[in-house]
Design an enzyme around this catalytic site. Structure first.
Site, PDB file in Angstrom:
ATOM      1  N   ASP A 175       1.100  -0.961   0.046  1.00  0.00           N
ATOM      2  CA  ASP A 175      -0.108   0.336  -0.118  1.00  0.00           C
ATOM      3  C   ASP A 175       1.241   1.075   0.139  1.00  0.00           C
ATOM      4  OD1 ASP A 175      -3.192   0.315   0.375  1.00  0.00           O
ATOM      5  OD2 ASP A 175      -2.034   1.824   1.177  1.00  0.00           O
ATOM      6  N   TYR A 332      -3.448  10.651   2.296  1.00  0.00           N
ATOM      7  CA  TYR A 332      -4.470  10.575   1.023  1.00  0.00           C
ATOM      8  C   TYR A 332      -4.225  12.764   0.797  1.00  0.00           C
ATOM      9  CZ  TYR A 332      -5.041   6.159   0.729  1.00  0.00           C
ATOM     10  OH  TYR A 332      -5.325   5.151   1.306  1.00  0.00           O
ATOM     11  N   HIS A 388      -4.729  -8.038  -0.600  1.00  0.00           N
ATOM     12  CA  HIS A 388      -4.156  -6.516  -0.365  1.00  0.00           C
ATOM     13  C   HIS A 388      -2.593  -6.427   1.431  1.00  0.00           C
ATOM     14  CE1 HIS A 388      -2.832  -2.472  -0.857  1.00  0.00           C
ATOM     15  NE2 HIS A 388      -3.596  -3.016   0.318  1.00  0.00           N
TER      16      HIS A 388
END
Length: 416
Positions: A175, A332, A388
């Site tokens: 990630d 983000y 993931h």
């Protein structure tokens, strides 16, 4: 630069009582009469049992005892107090290994693999294991100023490795950790000697002068795929993209969270900070959607069998205890507004030896030829199960792949 021992703390009686009160008196949103599975997001039938488990069954002290088996530390770097685990191996051939996670995870993502990697399980390569909490995640201090983007994280994490005493090391990332690890591989290659990832990100072999000279056939295949389709040119399922942009919800129904966290993280953070139920649900959607589920089971379970309720609740509790959901989502925003930095990272090649392992539940997949045009790919594996969070879902397969990559770079003397 002083490195100080740290112990994962208990939850104070007052704070625990507040958590129990909020969980006990949870108010749930109204839903459609018909069960629509996960198409509208995390459904009540999946969330409510986990809320009750957190209220009645989960024991933070059990998780805390497990975590405190390892050596935890704090060190101040660039004005931020950074938490990390450091588990040196007893093997004389051990390689320093930096493990980086992303969102909505934390250092606990790697709890199953610390000791096998440290001890060289099954006769495989051993590692000196280092797992930091990214700034604003877990027990690391949250950034105080704007602009704390991928490169800033990379600078701090690299300084951490040299502060510990590792002048040469290997980096693994998932990630956000994949992006931070890629930046380290590009910008600190004098020290980072190899890079491994389960979520590689790069551009396709576009018809640039460099690609036309070095990879002409790869360029032609990519150009052909634009009209014929990725499946036709590269094989079915060998290319899966996250839409055409950061928040392209038309082509990626998962992109909504990125749009919110990349543009208005403050507003979202009120709900996720004040409501432990909201926090749990927001995280659960990703732990459900991004993991590998056997055929036919995805719509009927909250979590795959490979991730226990307690493992998931420990991740959630770390976020709740440290009040870091708000600071973690700001990454983000900083990345989305760092257009030049992210573009440079995507365009620039990785010249150090790179290893890639693809798990079928991963949210993206790029053609192997794209990786070979952008990275010095010396190790490539496609695993049959896992998603993931492979170190949580299929820890033995994850350890085996990391060990094989480590053995390769040791044999080739990429690292001494």
């Amino acid at each position: 630069m002083s490195i100080e021992p740290f112990e994962v703390p208990s939850i104070s009686p007052e704070r625990l009582a507040l958590l129990k009160e909020k969980l006990k008196n949870a108010e749930y949103p109204n839903e459609l009469e018909k069960d629509v599975g996960w198409t509208y997001g995390a459904p009540r039938w999946a969330v409510e049992p986990l809320v009750k488990a957190w209220l009645n069954d989960y024991n933070w002290e059990t998780a805390r005892a497990e975590m405190n088996r390892w050596h935890h530390y704090h060190v101040t770097i660039q004005g931020l107090r950074v938490h990390f685990i450091h588990e040196p191996s007893k093997s004389p051939d051990a390689i320093p290994l930096l493990l980086l996670n992303g969102w909505p995870s934390n250092f606990y993502e790697y709890h199953k693999v610390i000791e096998p990697l440290r001890d060289g399980a099954n006769g495989g390569q051993a590692f000196h294991v280092v797992i930091p909490s990214l700034p604003g995640y877990g027990f690391s201090e949250a950034p105080k100023l704007t602009g704390h983007n991928v490169s800033k994280n990379g600078e701090i994490i690299h300084e951490l490795m040299t502060a510990i005493g590792y002048n040469e090391y290997v980096t693994h990332g998932s990630d956000w950790g994949s992006m931070i690890g890629k930046w380290i591989a590009q910008e600190r290659s004098a020290h980072c000697k190899a890079y491994h990832t389960v979520m590689p990100l790069c551009l396709p072999p576009l018809p640039t002068p460099t690609h036309l000279f070095s990879h002409p056939l790869k360029v032609l295949k990519f150009l052909a795929s634009i009209s014929l389709g990725f499946d036709t040119v590269y094989g079915k399922g060998h290319v899966r993209l996250k839409g055409r942009s950061f928040a392209d919800v038309e082509n990626d129904r998962e992109a909504g969270y990125r749009g919110i966290q990349g543009t208005r993280p403050y507003t979202l953070a009120f709900g996720l900070t004040d409501s432990p139920v909201g926090l749990l649900a927001w995280m659960l959607e990703k732990f459900h959607n991004w993991t590998f589920h056997p055929s036919g089971s995805r719509d009927t379970v909250a979590l795959p069998e490979t991730i226990s309720v307690d493992e998931f609740l420990t991740q959630v509790t770390i976020y709740w205890l440290t009040n870091t959901m708000s600071s973690s989502t700001r990454l983000y925003y900083e990345a989305f507004h760092d257009e030049k930095g992210m573009k440079d990272m995507m365009w620039n090649p990785v010249k150090i030896p790179t290893g890639v392992a693809y798990y079928p539940g991963e949210i993206t997949k790029l053609a192997k030829e794209w990786l070979e045009a952008s990275m010095n790919t010396v190790h490539y594996a496609e695993v049959s199960v896992g998603g993931h969070f492979p170190s949580l879902e299929v820890d033995e397969l994850f350890v085996d792949d990391i060990q094989r990559f480590g053995k390769l770079i040791k044999t080739k003397k990429y690292i001494q």
